[in-house]
Structure formats: C-alpha cells, structure tokens
Enzyme design. Structure first.
Site, PDB file in Angstrom:
ATOM      1  N   GLY A  34     -13.047 -49.338  76.928  1.00  0.00           N
ATOM      2  CA  GLY A  34     -12.675 -48.556  75.773  1.00  0.00           C
ATOM      3  C   GLY A  34     -13.819 -47.838  75.373  1.00  0.00           C
ATOM      4  O   GLY A  34     -14.483 -47.294  76.118  1.00  0.00           O
ATOM      5  N   HIS A  40     -13.666 -42.055  82.428  1.00  0.00           N
ATOM      6  CA  HIS A  40     -12.089 -43.677  82.797  1.00  0.00           C
ATOM      7  C   HIS A  40     -10.996 -42.392  82.921  1.00  0.00           C
ATOM      8  O   HIS A  40      -9.782 -43.052  83.744  1.00  0.00           O
ATOM      9  CB  HIS A  40     -11.695 -43.960  80.318  1.00  0.00           C
ATOM     10  N   ASP A 153     -21.518 -46.812  87.259  1.00  0.00           N
ATOM     11  CA  ASP A 153     -21.960 -48.222  87.627  1.00  0.00           C
ATOM     12  C   ASP A 153     -22.338 -48.524  89.235  1.00  0.00           C
ATOM     13  O   ASP A 153     -21.535 -49.298  89.579  1.00  0.00           O
ATOM     14  CB  ASP A 153     -20.999 -48.647  86.852  1.00  0.00           C
TER      15      ASP A 153
END
Ligand code: AMP
Length: 287
Positions: A34, A40, A153
């Site tokens: 979130g 995102h 990541d």
C-alpha cells in the site's frame, strides 16, 4: 468486470478466484503493502494489459518486519490507493487484515536460504521468510496466472522466482523496471519518512551507483576498489546516511563477486534518518 470490488477476507478471495478458474479467466496479481506511488501503478498498468481479471493486494505483512523496524508506522492511505486502483483498472482490491491472514498458531514458513544470505537477507534475517510465505499464501488465495514485482527489490524478485519454480506454482513471476522520481531517487513508500534535507541528498544514492557503473565501464573491475570509491562518494554527498551495504553480486545467485567478469548487480541499502532505502543497478555487458 466494470466496477472494482474490495475483498477483505482470504476465504472470499479464494472462493472468487476458484470461480474465475472454472470460467477459464486469466488472473493477474500485483502484491503490495500500500501507500502507492508510480512504481506500484506501473506494475498495475502493465498487468492490466496481460490479464482478464486484475487483483491488487494491500497487506502490510507483519512477518517480514524484524523487531524495531517500521511495521507499526508503515504509511497507509487505503482510500487514496483505492481510487488509484480504480483508475488503473483493478478489478479486485484485496485488503485482508493480519488476524485473517495468519492464524494465532501460524507455524509454516517458506525459506529460500541460498538467495538470502546476502544483501537485505543479511541485515534483515527474517525478512525474506516473511515475504516468501506471504507471497505463497497470496498465490494460493488469488490463483494468478502471473504476478508482477518491481526490480527495485531485486533480491525479493529472485527469491519469489525460485520459490515459485521449486514449489511448482503455475504462476509466471514478472519483473518490472524501477520507477524513479525526476531527480533519480527510486520511488518508495518510505520516502515520506525523509526530512527535506534528507530528501535533497537521497538522489545521490543512485548517483553513486551510476558512478560505480562508469568506473566498471572504464576498466575498474575490482569490487573492493569500486565499493571504496562509491563509499567515499556517499560519505561526501550524503554525510548523514549510514550505509547498510553496498555490494556487487551475481544477479542470479546474489553471491558477492570479487571481480566483475560479466553482468553484475550493484546493490545498496542506506539508512537515512528514519528511512532505510534500497536501490540497485544492473550492469550488463551485452554479450
Ligand atoms: P511494496 O508495497 O513496497 O511492498 O512494493 C510492492 C511492489 O512494488 C513490489 O513488487 C516492489 O518491488 C514494487 N515497487 C516498489 N517500488 C518500486 C519502484 N520504485 N519501481 C518499481 N516497482 C516498485
């Protein structure tokens, strides 16, 4: 589907996923914690193009946070994320609560030891166990044909790829490029922790990696010398930053390389004020 649905329980999510499967629909999944930013959203926009039904999840997974980390302060704005999800064409926003995801006596863990001895796995010993376990759960709950993850990541992506392959999940794991602010700082939900002074210095994290690449391309292949040069750059340009690691690793095995002989990943983690920021650069030799 026309309108976005919000699902809060794992049972309801799985029931719907099984129904989709019976209908032969191709499901795409974007797992997140979130407080979305353009990184995102880039995953969701990409995923939207490749599936019939798109699920985005928001779950601040407690098992991937170590003691003293920012679990309880992790930024959140589900209403805002929800509006963004709608704009990206998300069909289901899955927002389970902790007690529904983990039974009180939860004791089953997925670990990928070979890929997690280095980088974030070294500084955050239980982190990837939590990540692999929750992603495994999400794969079972959502039954996706593919799931999209960011290359920011990098180690996480490697862990999930290996986990999916070795546990025979019928899920394609897709890695997508790092999205950056205009000044080069890798987008992160944790950037909100930065003071204005820290935010002004933070783009040097990436600049240090670019310096490293320039040095490699001009013939310096000794990892120790490269790390030394970039550490000095960080000391001069981000004096309040505390380097957690700066490493050159094999992009596939995440093992440290002492001399650059082929494609290499330069990866950095730095504490800057209240934030721990990570970034990386894939240095390719196009052979
Ligand atoms: P998070 O909410 O931080 O757990 O991130 C959810 C997903 O978004 C992960 O797959 C991340 O790798 C990805 N992500 C986070 N930041 C970025 C970024 N700056 N660019 C691309 N993907 C990102």
């Amino acid at each position: 589907m026309n309108d976005m649905m919000r699902i809060e329980t794992p049972a309801a999510m799985q029931e719907l996923a099984l129904e989709w499967r019976r209908e032969g629909l191709r499901v795409g999944l974007v797992p997140t914690m979130g407080y979305w930013h353009e990184g995102h959203l880039s995953l969701m926009r990409w995923a939207r193009e490749h599936c019939d039904v798109l699920v985005a999840s928001i779950f601040v997974n407690p098992t991937q946070f170590g003691p003293g980390e920012d679990l309880e302060n992790y930024p959140s704005d589900v209403e805002r994320d929800s509006a963004l999800a709608r704009d990206c064409g998300v069909d289901v926003l899955f927002t389970p609560v902790r007690d529904d995801v983990y039974f009180p006596d939860h004791g089953t863990w997925v670990t990928v030891p070979e890929l997690t001895a280095n980088l974030c796995g070294r500084s955050r010993p239980i982190h990837f166990r939590g990540v692999a376990t929750v992603v495994c759960k999400l794969f079972n709950l959502v039954q996706p044909a593919f799931a999209a993850f960011g290359e920011k990541d990098w180690q996480q992506l490697a862990v999930i790829r290996k986990m999916a392959r070795e546990l025979n999940f019928p899920v394609r794991v897709e890695g997508r490029p790092i999205v950056r602010e205009a000044d080069g700082l890798a987008m992160s939900s944790r950037n909100v922790y930065l003071t204005p002074e820290e935010r002004a210095a933070a783009p040097h994290i990436q600049k240090g990696l670019r310096l490293l690449e320039d040095l490699v391309r001009s013939g310096q292949t000794d990892s120790a010398a490269l790390r030394e040069a970039v550490t000095q750059y960080y000391d001069s340009n981000i004096p309040t930053g505390k380097l957690d690691y700066l490493e050159l690793v094999d992009p596939a095995t995440i093992e440290a390389v002492e001399r650059v002989r082929g494609d290499v990943l330069a990866a950095v983690a730095m504490r800057l004020g209240k934030a721990r920021l990570i970034d990386n650069k894939y240095i390719a030799f196009g052979n």
